[in-house]
Design a protein around this motif. Sequence first.
Motif, PDB file in Angstrom:
ATOM      1  N   ARG A 178       0.842  -1.192   0.000  1.00 54.05           N
ATOM      2  CA  ARG A 178       0.000   0.000   0.000  1.00 54.05           C
ATOM      3  C   ARG A 178       0.881   1.247   0.000  1.00 54.05           C
ATOM      4  O   ARG A 178       1.869   1.326   0.724  1.00 54.05           O
ATOM      5  CB  ARG A 178      -0.892   0.007   1.240  1.00 54.05           C
ATOM      6  N   LYS A 179       0.535   2.240  -0.844  1.00 53.36           N
ATOM      7  CA  LYS A 179       1.310   3.461  -0.891  1.00 53.36           C
ATOM      8  C   LYS A 179       1.109   4.243   0.400  1.00 53.36           C
ATOM      9  O   LYS A 179       0.040   4.212   1.009  1.00 53.36           O
ATOM     10  CB  LYS A 179       0.858   4.319  -2.074  1.00 53.36           C
ATOM     11  N   GLU A 180       2.142   4.997   0.793  1.00 52.04           N
ATOM     12  CA  GLU A 180       2.038   5.797   2.011  1.00 52.04           C
ATOM     13  C   GLU A 180       1.002   6.908   1.880  1.00 52.04           C
ATOM     14  O   GLU A 180       0.336   7.253   2.853  1.00 52.04           O
ATOM     15  CB  GLU A 180       3.394   6.415   2.326  1.00 52.04           C
ATOM     16  N   VAL A 181       0.907   7.493   0.700  1.00 58.36           N
ATOM     17  CA  VAL A 181      -0.059   8.559   0.442  1.00 58.36           C
ATOM     18  C   VAL A 181      -0.780   8.224  -0.857  1.00 58.36           C
ATOM     19  O   VAL A 181      -0.129   8.017  -1.878  1.00 58.36           O
ATOM     20  CB  VAL A 181       0.642   9.931   0.315  1.00 58.36           C
ATOM     21  N   GLU A 182      -2.099   8.159  -0.790  1.00 59.72           N
ATOM     22  CA  GLU A 182      -2.877   7.775  -1.969  1.00 59.72           C
ATOM     23  C   GLU A 182      -3.831   8.883  -2.375  1.00 59.72           C
ATOM     24  O   GLU A 182      -4.529   9.471  -1.531  1.00 59.72           O
ATOM     25  CB  GLU A 182      -3.659   6.488  -1.697  1.00 59.72           C
ATOM     26  N   GLN A 183      -3.863   9.133  -3.676  1.00 56.64           N
ATOM     27  CA  GLN A 183      -4.750  10.146  -4.246  1.00 56.64           C
ATOM     28  C   GLN A 183      -5.383   9.602  -5.506  1.00 56.64           C
ATOM     29  O   GLN A 183      -4.766   8.808  -6.220  1.00 56.64           O
ATOM     30  CB  GLN A 183      -3.963  11.405  -4.655  1.00 56.64           C
ATOM     31  N   ASP A 184      -6.571  10.084  -5.803  1.00 57.20           N
ATOM     32  CA  ASP A 184      -7.201   9.799  -7.079  1.00 57.20           C
ATOM     33  C   ASP A 184      -6.471  10.624  -8.132  1.00 57.20           C
ATOM     34  O   ASP A 184      -6.372  11.837  -8.006  1.00 57.20           O
ATOM     35  CB  ASP A 184      -8.681  10.220  -7.001  1.00 57.20           C
ATOM     36  N   PRO A 185      -5.928   9.981  -9.172  1.00 61.42           N
ATOM     37  CA  PRO A 185      -5.126  10.744 -10.150  1.00 61.42           C
ATOM     38  C   PRO A 185      -5.936  11.694 -11.015  1.00 61.42           C
ATOM     39  O   PRO A 185      -5.384  12.614 -11.629  1.00 61.42           O
ATOM     40  CB  PRO A 185      -4.476   9.644 -10.997  1.00 61.42           C
ATOM     41  N   GLY A 186      -7.292  11.467 -11.087  1.00 59.25           N
ATOM     42  CA  GLY A 186      -8.113  12.308 -11.948  1.00 59.25           C
ATOM     43  C   GLY A 186      -7.927  11.912 -13.408  1.00 59.25           C
ATOM     44  O   GLY A 186      -7.631  10.751 -13.697  1.00 59.25           O
ATOM     45  N   PRO A 187      -8.090  12.819 -14.376  1.00 59.12           N
ATOM     46  CA  PRO A 187      -8.294  14.255 -14.134  1.00 59.12           C
ATOM     47  C   PRO A 187      -9.726  14.600 -13.736  1.00 59.12           C
ATOM     48  O   PRO A 187     -10.648  13.894 -14.078  1.00 59.12           O
ATOM     49  CB  PRO A 187      -7.947  14.876 -15.490  1.00 59.12           C
ATOM     50  N   PHE A 188      -9.827  15.673 -12.979  1.00 56.93           N
ATOM     51  CA  PHE A 188     -11.111  16.269 -12.663  1.00 56.93           C
ATOM     52  C   PHE A 188     -11.319  17.399 -13.670  1.00 56.93           C
ATOM     53  O   PHE A 188     -10.524  18.329 -13.717  1.00 56.93           O
ATOM     54  CB  PHE A 188     -11.120  16.841 -11.239  1.00 56.93           C
ATOM     55  N   ASN A 189     -12.350  17.263 -14.471  1.00 57.13           N
ATOM     56  CA  ASN A 189     -12.684  18.295 -15.456  1.00 57.13           C
ATOM     57  C   ASN A 189     -13.876  19.085 -14.937  1.00 57.13           C
ATOM     58  O   ASN A 189     -14.966  18.529 -14.780  1.00 57.13           O
ATOM     59  CB  ASN A 189     -13.043  17.655 -16.801  1.00 57.13           C
ATOM     60  N   VAL A 190     -13.677  20.386 -14.673  1.00 58.70           N
ATOM     61  CA  VAL A 190     -14.764  21.202 -14.133  1.00 58.70           C
ATOM     62  C   VAL A 190     -14.850  22.512 -14.899  1.00 58.70           C
ATOM     63  O   VAL A 190     -13.843  22.997 -15.440  1.00 58.70           O
ATOM     64  CB  VAL A 190     -14.560  21.493 -12.626  1.00 58.70           C
TER      65      VAL A 190
END
Lengths: 109, 112
Positions: free
Chosen positions: A1-13
């Motif tokens: 498991r990665k130490e820090v996890e984020q959704d890579p996206g992209p978020f288009n707004v």
Amino acid sequence: RKEVEQDPGPFNVPEGATVAFNCTYSNSASQSFFWYRQDCRKEPKLLMSVYSSGNEDGRFTAQLNRASQYISLLIRDSKLSDSATYLCVVNTGFQKLVFGTGTRLLVSP
Amino acid sequence: DAGVIQSPRHEVTEMGQEVTLRCKPISGHDYLFWYRQTMMRGLELLIYFNNNVPIDDSGMPEDRFSAKMPNASFSTLKIQPSEPRDSAVYFCASSLGVPEQFFGPGTRLTVL
């Protein structure tokens, strides 16, 4: 498991929208938390620190939930200039920062 | 004020060659960090120095990588011999301590 996890996206707004990013971290002993911003082909720069009580800087609000090991960033009234990659960062002690792989935001007209 | 300075900005080399990346930290900063950034692994800390002394090199991938800081205003990261998997953007950063680390513009390394 990665130490820090984020959704890579992209978020288009669209411009003017509100967007939120989340991040989880695995080390419960982590001491401090930050959001950095990285523009395309540029270096990362500190956006803001994250405190348990929450903190706000203009259109940006950051929150920390230590019990859930969860960090969030809220951007209100998105601008075209907010388009970038947002890096969730955790200080695990002794000056070491652990960076998430980032969430990409694209704000369109 | 000058920020962190890195050179070269771009480096293209062939497998097996020696590569030397250079960094000048912000004057007065006593911490210096070397990071590597790839699409797959993100930004990874390789090594950091405090007052020119290496404190933690646990992120250095293998013996082919070495870093030095002969004085407060200069550091090098050397790869010998280089391999295609070393292709990445290498950032140098300096600070007076957490939270804000100031990053240089990076060196984009391509190993053919």
